[in-house]
Scaffold this motif. Structure first.
Motif, short mmCIF file in Angstrom:
data_model
loop_
_atom_site.label_atom_id
_atom_site.label_comp_id
_atom_site.label_asym_id
_atom_site.label_seq_id
_atom_site.Cartn_x
_atom_site.Cartn_y
_atom_site.Cartn_z
N ASP A 82 0.84 -1.20 0.00
CA ASP A 82 0.00 0.00 0.00
C ASP A 82 0.88 1.25 0.00
O ASP A 82 0.63 2.20 -0.75
CB ASP A 82 -0.92 -0.02 1.22
N THR A 83 1.90 1.25 0.82
CA THR A 83 2.82 2.39 0.89
C THR A 83 3.56 2.59 -0.42
O THR A 83 3.66 3.71 -0.93
CB THR A 83 3.82 2.20 2.04
N ALA A 84 4.10 1.51 -0.98
CA ALA A 84 4.82 1.62 -2.25
C ALA A 84 3.88 2.12 -3.35
O ALA A 84 4.27 2.98 -4.15
CB ALA A 84 5.42 0.26 -2.63
N SER A 85 2.66 1.63 -3.37
CA SER A 85 1.70 2.06 -4.39
C SER A 85 1.34 3.54 -4.22
O SER A 85 1.33 4.29 -5.19
CB SER A 85 0.44 1.19 -4.31
N GLY A 86 1.03 3.93 -3.00
CA GLY A 86 0.70 5.35 -2.74
C GLY A 86 1.86 6.26 -3.06
O GLY A 86 1.69 7.35 -3.62
N CYS A 87 3.05 5.83 -2.73
CA CYS A 87 4.26 6.60 -3.03
C CYS A 87 4.47 6.71 -4.54
O CYS A 87 4.85 7.77 -5.05
CB CYS A 87 5.45 5.94 -2.35
N ALA A 88 4.19 5.63 -5.26
CA ALA A 88 4.31 5.66 -6.73
C ALA A 88 3.33 6.66 -7.33
O ALA A 88 3.65 7.35 -8.30
CB ALA A 88 4.07 4.26 -7.31
N VAL A 89 2.14 6.77 -6.74
CA VAL A 89 1.15 7.75 -7.22
C VAL A 89 1.68 9.17 -7.00
O VAL A 89 1.65 10.00 -7.92
CB VAL A 89 -0.21 7.56 -6.51
N VAL A 90 2.17 9.46 -5.81
CA VAL A 90 2.70 10.79 -5.51
C VAL A 90 3.82 11.15 -6.49
O VAL A 90 3.85 12.25 -7.05
CB VAL A 90 3.19 10.86 -4.04
N CYS A 91 4.72 10.21 -6.73
CA CYS A 91 5.84 10.45 -7.64
C CYS A 91 5.38 10.63 -9.09
O CYS A 91 5.87 11.51 -9.80
CB CYS A 91 6.87 9.32 -7.55
N SER A 92 4.43 9.83 -9.51
CA SER A 92 3.93 9.90 -10.88
C SER A 92 3.26 11.25 -11.14
O SER A 92 3.50 11.89 -12.18
CB SER A 92 2.97 8.75 -11.14
N ILE A 93 2.42 11.67 -10.22
CA ILE A 93 1.73 12.96 -10.37
C ILE A 93 2.73 14.10 -10.36
O ILE A 93 2.66 15.01 -11.18
CB ILE A 93 0.67 13.14 -9.26
N PHE A 94 3.69 14.05 -9.45
CA PHE A 94 4.69 15.11 -9.38
C PHE A 94 5.53 15.15 -10.65
O PHE A 94 5.80 16.22 -11.20
CB PHE A 94 5.58 14.96 -8.15
N ASP A 95 5.93 13.98 -11.13
CA ASP A 95 6.75 13.91 -12.35
C ASP A 95 6.00 14.45 -13.56
O ASP A 95 6.57 15.17 -14.38
CB ASP A 95 7.17 12.46 -12.59
N LYS A 96 4.74 14.14 -13.66
CA LYS A 96 3.95 14.53 -14.84
C LYS A 96 3.46 15.98 -14.78
O LYS A 96 3.47 16.67 -15.80
CB LYS A 96 2.75 13.59 -14.99
#
Length: 167
Positions: free
Chosen positions: A68-82
């Motif tokens: 759950d943490t890795a997935s949520g963190c991936a979302v934060v990074c993806s949104i920030f990157d894009k």
């Protein structure tokens, strides 16, 4: 494992995100890689995390927390990157399929990617593994609510991106 910040420019921000979460500090989760495409987090073995004392196997709830943490963190990074925006993204749904128990006395790794961003929901997939990502402990798919950047508190924003050159 040595991580090049050039290869994974969001590792610092991903690490600071994980450090903001009390359960992650208690579990001693460590971000190894963070990018707009994926996140890799290490969960070190600890006898306090054992769910079955006779076997030494880590409790399944700990594996779920890692994914759950890795997935949520991936979302934060993806949104920030894009978008160069920081959004908070609580879990809407997480389905975890366990395939085998983790081997005692070895770390577990959580690899997650955000593969789709809609205007209101982010979609993820994740794998928990030990020796090889091709021999998973568990798979997960998740959906996360996208909440407006205006809802992110300034203290949280500064904790995540305050001094990051990538921000």
């Amino acid at each position: 494992m040595s991580v090049s910040s050039d290869s994974y420019p969001l590792t610092g921000m991903a690490s600071r995100f994980v450090e903001q979460l009390t359960q992650c500090r208690k579990l001693k989760l460590k971000v190894l890689e963070g990018s707009g495409k994926h996140v890799l987090i290490e969960l070190p073995y600890d006898t306090q995390l054992v769910g079955y004392p006779d076997t030494g196997v880590i409790h399944g709830g700990v594996i779920t927390t890692l994914m759950d943490t890795a997935s949520g963190c991936a979302v934060v990074c993806s949104i920030f990157d894009k978008f160069r925006l920081l959004e908070i993204s609580p879990t809407l749904d997480l389905r975890v399929d366990y395939m085998k128990p983790a081997e005692p006395h070895k770390p577990v790794f959580g690899f997650a990617e955000c593969y789709k961003l809609s205007s209101s929901v982010a979609f993820t997939r994740a794998i928990a593994y030990q020796d090889s990502i091709d021999d998973p402990i568990a798979h997960a798919v998740g959906s996360f609510m996208r909440i407006s950047p205006e809802m992110v508190g300034e203290e949280f924003r500064q904790a995540l991106i305050g001094g990051d050159e990538y921000a």
